[in-house]
Write a protein that holds these residues in place. Structure first.
Motif, PDB file in Angstrom:
ATOM      1  N   PRO A 475     -12.873  -6.229 -12.157  1.00  0.00           N
ATOM      2  CA  PRO A 475     -12.659  -5.190 -12.535  1.00  0.00           C
ATOM      3  C   PRO A 475     -11.113  -5.075 -13.225  1.00  0.00           C
ATOM      4  CG  PRO A 475     -13.420  -5.794 -10.244  1.00  0.00           C
ATOM      5  CD  PRO A 475     -13.681  -7.206 -11.310  1.00  0.00           C
ATOM      6  N   PRO A 476     -10.888  -3.930 -13.517  1.00  0.00           N
ATOM      7  CA  PRO A 476      -9.581  -3.922 -13.300  1.00  0.00           C
ATOM      8  C   PRO A 476      -8.440  -5.008 -13.127  1.00  0.00           C
ATOM      9  CG  PRO A 476     -10.320  -2.359 -14.206  1.00  0.00           C
ATOM     10  CD  PRO A 476     -11.286  -2.917 -13.678  1.00  0.00           C
ATOM     11  N   GLN A 477      -7.069  -4.907 -13.731  1.00  0.00           N
ATOM     12  CA  GLN A 477      -6.911  -5.862 -12.785  1.00  0.00           C
ATOM     13  C   GLN A 477      -5.522  -5.012 -12.304  1.00  0.00           C
ATOM     14  OE1 GLN A 477      -4.026  -9.159 -14.058  1.00  0.00           O
ATOM     15  NE2 GLN A 477      -5.930 -10.090 -14.599  1.00  0.00           N
ATOM     16  N   VAL A 478      -4.265  -4.783 -10.836  1.00  0.00           N
ATOM     17  CA  VAL A 478      -3.754  -4.336 -10.315  1.00  0.00           C
ATOM     18  C   VAL A 478      -2.231  -4.252 -10.087  1.00  0.00           C
ATOM     19  CG1 VAL A 478      -2.789  -2.909  -8.205  1.00  0.00           C
ATOM     20  CG2 VAL A 478      -5.354  -3.224  -8.224  1.00  0.00           C
ATOM     21  N   ASP A 479      -0.882  -3.467 -11.051  1.00  0.00           N
ATOM     22  CA  ASP A 479       0.004  -4.408 -11.327  1.00  0.00           C
ATOM     23  C   ASP A 479       0.864  -3.744  -9.604  1.00  0.00           C
ATOM     24  OD1 ASP A 479       2.676  -4.448 -11.658  1.00  0.00           O
ATOM     25  OD2 ASP A 479       2.571  -3.286 -13.642  1.00  0.00           O
ATOM     26  N   PRO A 480       1.121  -5.553  -9.241  1.00  0.00           N
ATOM     27  CA  PRO A 480       2.083  -4.910  -8.198  1.00  0.00           C
ATOM     28  C   PRO A 480       3.226  -4.433  -7.691  1.00  0.00           C
ATOM     29  CG  PRO A 480       1.284  -7.223  -8.607  1.00  0.00           C
ATOM     30  CD  PRO A 480       0.938  -6.766  -9.649  1.00  0.00           C
ATOM     31  N   ARG A 481       3.868  -4.212  -9.174  1.00  0.00           N
ATOM     32  CA  ARG A 481       4.771  -3.418  -9.478  1.00  0.00           C
ATOM     33  C   ARG A 481       4.266  -1.608  -8.853  1.00  0.00           C
ATOM     34  NH1 ARG A 481       7.070  -5.360 -14.662  1.00  0.00           N
ATOM     35  NH2 ARG A 481       4.593  -4.740 -14.683  1.00  0.00           N
ATOM     36  N   GLU A 482       3.449  -1.421  -8.870  1.00  0.00           N
ATOM     37  CA  GLU A 482       2.642   0.555  -8.769  1.00  0.00           C
ATOM     38  C   GLU A 482       2.550   0.096  -7.547  1.00  0.00           C
ATOM     39  OE1 GLU A 482      -0.522   1.043 -11.006  1.00  0.00           O
ATOM     40  OE2 GLU A 482       0.804   0.025 -13.202  1.00  0.00           O
ATOM     41  N   LEU A 483       1.953  -0.796  -7.029  1.00  0.00           N
ATOM     42  CA  LEU A 483       1.867  -0.796  -5.454  1.00  0.00           C
ATOM     43  C   LEU A 483       3.209  -0.968  -4.130  1.00  0.00           C
ATOM     44  CD1 LEU A 483      -0.608  -3.494  -4.866  1.00  0.00           C
ATOM     45  CD2 LEU A 483      -1.130  -1.039  -4.821  1.00  0.00           C
ATOM     46  N   ASN A 484       2.853  -0.067  -2.374  1.00  0.00           N
ATOM     47  CA  ASN A 484       4.000  -0.169  -1.466  1.00  0.00           C
ATOM     48  C   ASN A 484       4.533  -2.225  -1.365  1.00  0.00           C
ATOM     49  OD1 ASN A 484       6.008  -0.172  -0.353  1.00  0.00           O
ATOM     50  ND2 ASN A 484       4.909   1.205   1.066  1.00  0.00           N
ATOM     51  N   TYR A 485       4.744  -2.357  -2.230  1.00  0.00           N
ATOM     52  CA  TYR A 485       5.096  -3.843  -1.677  1.00  0.00           C
ATOM     53  C   TYR A 485       6.517  -4.537  -0.780  1.00  0.00           C
ATOM     54  CZ  TYR A 485       7.898  -5.513  -6.233  1.00  0.00           C
ATOM     55  OH  TYR A 485       8.834  -4.942  -6.509  1.00  0.00           O
ATOM     56  N   VAL A 486       6.605  -5.723  -0.029  1.00  0.00           N
ATOM     57  CA  VAL A 486       7.501  -6.233   0.346  1.00  0.00           C
ATOM     58  C   VAL A 486       7.146  -7.776   0.515  1.00  0.00           C
ATOM     59  CG1 VAL A 486       5.809  -6.013   2.650  1.00  0.00           C
ATOM     60  CG2 VAL A 486       8.534  -6.285   2.508  1.00  0.00           C
ATOM     61  N   VAL A 487       8.328  -8.178   0.501  1.00  0.00           N
ATOM     62  CA  VAL A 487       8.422 -10.007  -0.111  1.00  0.00           C
ATOM     63  C   VAL A 487       9.222 -10.673   1.373  1.00  0.00           C
ATOM     64  CG1 VAL A 487       9.644 -11.525  -1.385  1.00  0.00           C
ATOM     65  CG2 VAL A 487       9.296  -9.764  -2.463  1.00  0.00           C
ATOM     66  N   LEU A 488       8.662 -11.777   1.602  1.00  0.00           N
ATOM     67  CA  LEU A 488       8.604 -11.797   2.871  1.00  0.00           C
ATOM     68  C   LEU A 488       9.086 -13.581   2.449  1.00  0.00           C
ATOM     69  CD1 LEU A 488       6.278 -10.616   5.910  1.00  0.00           C
ATOM     70  CD2 LEU A 488       8.335  -9.919   4.926  1.00  0.00           C
ATOM     71  N   ASP A 489      10.349 -14.476   3.820  1.00  0.00           N
ATOM     72  CA  ASP A 489      10.547 -15.261   3.342  1.00  0.00           C
ATOM     73  C   ASP A 489       9.504 -16.572   4.423  1.00  0.00           C
ATOM     74  OD1 ASP A 489      12.382 -14.960   1.321  1.00  0.00           O
ATOM     75  OD2 ASP A 489      14.012 -14.588   3.497  1.00  0.00           O
ATOM     76  N   ASP A 490       8.780 -16.048   5.176  1.00  0.00           N
ATOM     77  CA  ASP A 490       8.228 -16.744   5.984  1.00  0.00           C
ATOM     78  C   ASP A 490       6.683 -16.153   6.302  1.00  0.00           C
ATOM     79  OD1 ASP A 490       7.517 -18.032   9.129  1.00  0.00           O
ATOM     80  OD2 ASP A 490       8.117 -19.345   7.738  1.00  0.00           O
ATOM     81  N   GLU A 491       5.685 -16.665   6.733  1.00  0.00           N
ATOM     82  CA  GLU A 491       4.471 -16.180   6.416  1.00  0.00           C
ATOM     83  C   GLU A 491       4.093 -15.717   8.219  1.00  0.00           C
ATOM     84  OE1 GLU A 491      -0.588 -17.271   7.105  1.00  0.00           O
ATOM     85  OE2 GLU A 491       0.897 -18.724   6.474  1.00  0.00           O
TER      86      GLU A 491
END
Length: 550
Positions: A475-491
């Motif tokens: 299936p077509p790829q999704v650009d992560p920049r188009e999603l509401n994302y968050v970047v974490l330092d630790d799991e």
């Protein structure tokens, strides 16, 4: 034909209980009883008339009493009961089966929380009570707002929970990620370490019976005991007594849930079929198991799990000799031929039921089951040894777990590879026409196998998959920049992510690269670019690593 003497009684009992639950009336079940007794009387089978009439009447009365008890039961809040089992459904939801005093079946409680509630814990539940829309004896379902523990498990229940917790800890500390969900599931029926992605993996490849205690576990355990005692020159009667004693200990260890008892009954019958027992006919044993299980729990009559178990066992009994004779022409070891015959027999007879249940069919189930068949026995037997060793000091279970880790790793890799095959599953057309097509295909497949058209079947199978490979497209790829994302330092920060986040990216590079996609209980994809490398998201919700690991 002597082994079929209980078949009319078991079949009529099932129909009576099923019609009683569906109609909630005595009229149709009574007509079925009279019809069955009348047919036996016309054939002058007076013994059959007595057996089928009495058993179906007793089964119908028990089901009717349970139905009326459930209808007249008043469920007031907070609901107090004993937890019988728990299951994670994904998206942060747990299903708790709660035994409430006076209520004839377990109450399904849906808990939107990660709260760990162990079996046999006495709790009170407050929440929203709704009518149960599913066909069955139960009248209510509940969505819990809070679960309060009144008393922890005691005695035997506490010991069983302790054994499971100790074994789970040992597994997590010893084996890799791909084996952590399988080993507790295959050995003790403990599926707490299996996430929704892994569960779906085994469903898609027809291996879901391996991810929890099934009839194959019981058959392997009991047959191993029989073989050891046979070579120890122990008499037949003692072999039977010891085998039943070992089975009883195993059931005490894994618990008495309906799925476990069903597995014990069908596993013993399947073993009789493959070993061609002369002391008790397999079909007679299966009919006896149906009668006992339906009298014990009327609600089993409408459970897909029960229907699949009985159908698969009957398929092995009826088709195994036919398929084994046809497949014996293949130049392969006898153990492979037997495994292939069992896998085909169980798969083809359950295809219509699976199609009706999920509207999907796995075309790789036989292939996957044959490829992993040799790994099931070592995991079951050595895994049980590991359970015993985990209860002793010294961490001796480490060696047993390391011994079976390659087996579970192989099962996981086979499932992953089979799931990735083009057209590994197909959708079934809506309505009864799709089911009819599946039934016709199954019948023609059995006829083709009977006439020895093995090469033609394998060639058609290969062409079908090659065509799928030719047309396979991700299936077509999704650009992560188009999603509401968050970047974490630790799991460890994942649990603090606010609502509305569609993607989580973790910078931490520690740990081994994952062997399957990572998602949260709420279904949010989690990417570890510094640990897993490049992982692409697709519009169907899937994740694919650039190096092909998943």
């Amino acid at each position: 034909m002597r082994e079929l003497r209980l078949l009319p009684a078991a079949g009529l009992l099932w129909l009576v209980v099923l019609s009683m639950i569906i109609s909630s009336s005595w009229l149709f079940p009574l007509l079925l009883v009279l019809l069955g007794v009348g047919c036996a009387a016309v054939l002058k089978e007076w013994g059959q008339a007595l057996v089928i009439g009495s058993l179906s009447t007793v089964g119908g009365m028990i089901a009717w009493i349970r139905l009326k008890t459930a209808e007249g039961f008043e469920l007031s809040q907070p609901v107090a009961g004993t937890v019988q089992s728990t299951k994670r459904l994904g998206s942060g939801v747990q299903l708790i089966n709660l035994q409430v005093t006076g209520y004839p079946v377990d109450l399904p409680v849906f808990l939107h929380s990660d709260q760990n509630v162990q079996p046999q814990t006495v709790v009170t539940v407050a929440g929203k009570i709704e009518s149960d829309s599913r066909v069955g004896i139960g009248e209510f379902t509940m969505t819990a707002q809070s679960v309060e523990v009144i008393s922890a498990p005691r005695g035997y229940a506490a010991w069983v929970n302790g054994v499971r917790d100790n074994f789970q800890t040992a597994v997590v500390n010893t084996v890799g990620e791909s084996s952590q969900g399988l080993i507790p599931g295959m050995v003790l029926g403990d599926t707490r370490l299996q996430d929704p992605v892994e569960t779906q993996l085994y469903i898609d490849t027809g291996l879901s019976h391996l991810s929890a205690v099934s009839g194959s576990n019981v058959a392997i355990l009991v047959s191993s005991v029989v073989v050891v005692l046979y070579y120890a020159t122990v008499g037949p009667r003692i072999r039977v007594v010891v085998s039943l004693a070992v089975l009883g200990i195993y059931l005490l260890l894994v618990g008495g849930e309906p799925s476990v008892l069903r597995a014990a009954a069908t596993g013993m019958v399947s073993l009789l079929a493959v070993l061609n027992s002369s002391r008790i006919e397999p079909m007679h044993g299966l009919c006896l198991a149906i009668i006992v299980l339906l009298l014990w729990d009327s609600n089993l009559a409408i459970h897909y799990g029960f229907i699949l178990s009985i159908t698969a066992t009957a398929g092995i009994i009826l088709l195994f000799p036919l398929l084994y004779k046809a497949l014996a022409r293949i130049p392969a070891p006898d153990i492979v031929i037997r495994a292939l015959a069992v896998a085909i027999a169980a798969d083809v007879v359950t295809m219509p039921i699976i199609a009706l249940m999920s509207r999907q069919l796995s075309l790789v189930a036989v292939l996957a089951n044959v490829l992993v068949d040799a790994m099931v026995a070592p995991v079951t037997l050595i895994g049980l040894m590991a359970v015993v060793l985990s209860m002793l000091p010294g961490s001796l279970e480490f060696f047993a777990l390391k011994l079976i880790e390659p087996c579970t790793y192989w099962i996981f890799q086979v499932a992953t590879w089979c799931q990735r095959l083009p057209r590994s599953t197909i959708d079934v057309a809506p309505g009864w026409l799709g089911i009819l097509w599946i039934v016709c295909a199954v019948m023609w497949l059995i006829v083709a196998l009977h006439y020895g058209l093995i090469k033609i079947i394998l060639a058609a199978y290969a062409v079908f998959f090659m065509l799928g490979l030719w047309n396979a497209r991700l299936p077509p790829q999704v650009d992560p920049r188009e999603l509401n994302y968050v970047v974490l330092d630790d799991e460890s920060e994942i649990s603090q992510v606010p609502a509305g986040i569609e993607l989580i990216i973790v910078r931490d590079a520690t740990g081994r690269a994952a062997e399957r996609p990572t998602i949260t209980p709420a279904g949010i994809p989690v990417l570890f670019p510094n640990r897993d490398g490049e992982v692409n998201l697709h519009t169907d919700g899937s994740q694919h690593a650039s190096d092909g690991r998943f």
